[in-house]
Design a protein around this motif. Structure first.
Motif, PDB file in Angstrom:
ATOM      1  N   GLU A 210      39.914  41.916  39.093  1.00 56.86           N
ATOM      2  CA  GLU A 210      39.293  41.351  37.888  1.00 56.86           C
ATOM      3  C   GLU A 210      37.807  41.436  37.843  1.00 56.86           C
ATOM      4  OE1 GLU A 210      39.601  37.386  35.018  1.00 56.86           O
ATOM      5  OE2 GLU A 210      41.088  37.732  36.460  1.00 56.86           O
ATOM      6  N   GLU A 211      37.150  40.985  38.993  1.00 54.93           N
ATOM      7  CA  GLU A 211      35.794  41.084  39.114  1.00 54.93           C
ATOM      8  C   GLU A 211      35.204  42.347  38.908  1.00 54.93           C
ATOM      9  OE1 GLU A 211      33.972  39.160  42.374  1.00 54.93           O
ATOM     10  OE2 GLU A 211      35.428  37.439  42.408  1.00 54.93           O
ATOM     11  N   GLU A 212      35.633  43.684  39.340  1.00 54.30           N
ATOM     12  CA  GLU A 212      35.447  44.845  39.243  1.00 54.30           C
ATOM     13  C   GLU A 212      35.548  45.253  37.907  1.00 54.30           C
ATOM     14  OE1 GLU A 212      35.799  49.208  41.874  1.00 54.30           O
ATOM     15  OE2 GLU A 212      37.033  47.475  42.175  1.00 54.30           O
ATOM     16  N   TYR A 213      36.656  44.916  37.373  1.00 51.97           N
ATOM     17  CA  TYR A 213      36.988  45.432  36.067  1.00 51.97           C
ATOM     18  C   TYR A 213      35.874  44.786  34.815  1.00 51.97           C
ATOM     19  CZ  TYR A 213      39.346  44.986  31.468  1.00 51.97           C
ATOM     20  OH  TYR A 213      39.594  45.253  29.966  1.00 51.97           O
ATOM     21  N   LYS A 214      35.366  43.511  35.032  1.00 51.95           N
ATOM     22  CA  LYS A 214      34.444  43.087  34.252  1.00 51.95           C
ATOM     23  C   LYS A 214      33.175  43.802  34.603  1.00 51.95           C
ATOM     24  CE  LYS A 214      36.487  38.271  33.790  1.00 51.95           C
ATOM     25  NZ  LYS A 214      36.243  37.031  34.207  1.00 51.95           N
ATOM     26  N   LYS A 215      32.688  44.265  35.897  1.00 48.05           N
ATOM     27  CA  LYS A 215      31.633  44.689  36.119  1.00 48.05           C
ATOM     28  C   LYS A 215      31.722  46.166  35.320  1.00 48.05           C
ATOM     29  CE  LYS A 215      30.675  46.152  40.135  1.00 48.05           C
ATOM     30  NZ  LYS A 215      30.389  46.499  41.603  1.00 48.05           N
ATOM     31  N   LEU A 216      32.673  46.864  35.409  1.00 46.62           N
ATOM     32  CA  LEU A 216      32.737  48.505  35.102  1.00 46.62           C
ATOM     33  C   LEU A 216      32.748  48.160  33.397  1.00 46.62           C
ATOM     34  CD1 LEU A 216      35.368  49.750  37.647  1.00 46.62           C
ATOM     35  CD2 LEU A 216      32.855  50.200  37.171  1.00 46.62           C
TER      36      LEU A 216
ATOM     37  N   ARG B 192      43.986  51.072  35.121  1.00 44.70           N
ATOM     38  CA  ARG B 192      43.689  50.770  36.562  1.00 44.70           C
ATOM     39  C   ARG B 192      43.879  49.279  36.825  1.00 44.70           C
ATOM     40  NH1 ARG B 192      38.112  53.271  38.695  1.00 44.70           N
ATOM     41  NH2 ARG B 192      39.170  52.389  40.672  1.00 44.70           N
TER      42      ARG B 192
ATOM     43  N   ILE C  62      42.182  48.035  40.730  1.00 39.48           N
ATOM     44  CA  ILE C  62      41.023  47.281  40.857  1.00 39.48           C
ATOM     45  C   ILE C  62      41.237  45.456  40.633  1.00 39.48           C
ATOM     46  CG2 ILE C  62      39.477  49.234  40.337  1.00 39.48           C
ATOM     47  CD1 ILE C  62      39.450  48.238  37.335  1.00 39.48           C
TER      48      ILE C  62
END
Length: 87
Positions: free
Chosen positions: A74-80, A66, A72
């Motif tokens: 980079e911030e959403e990637y780290k959070k997930l 994704r 998505i």
């Protein structure tokens, strides 16, 4: 009078041959049980670990795809990713 003072009564009669047979059957049963337990533990060392590892691996693979597709940020990637690895 000697016949009356035997130290162990089960040294004669039917019990003298049935006791070893029962003992042998019990020994064979427990040997078979231990064999099956060892054989199964070699096949499947830990189901829970393998299942969780596959789940994490698949989740991270999808998450990486994704991110690569741009679905998505980079911030959403780290959070997930932190959320997946926390469980």
């Amino acid at each position: 009078m000697y016949w009356y003072h035997r130290p162990f009564i089960w040294h004669s009669g039917w019990f003298s041959w049935i006791a070893p047979v029962i003992g042998l059957i019990v020994l064979i049963f427990f040997s078979f049980l231990i064999y099956k337990l060892i054989k199964n533990s070699e096949k499947h060392p830990d189901f829970r670990y393998e299942k969780n590892f596959e789940t994490y691996d698949n989740s991270l693979k999808i998450l990486n795809e994704r991110l690569a597709k741009g679905e998505i940020g980079e911030e959403e990637y780290k959070k997930l990713k932190n959320l997946i690895l926390k469980h």
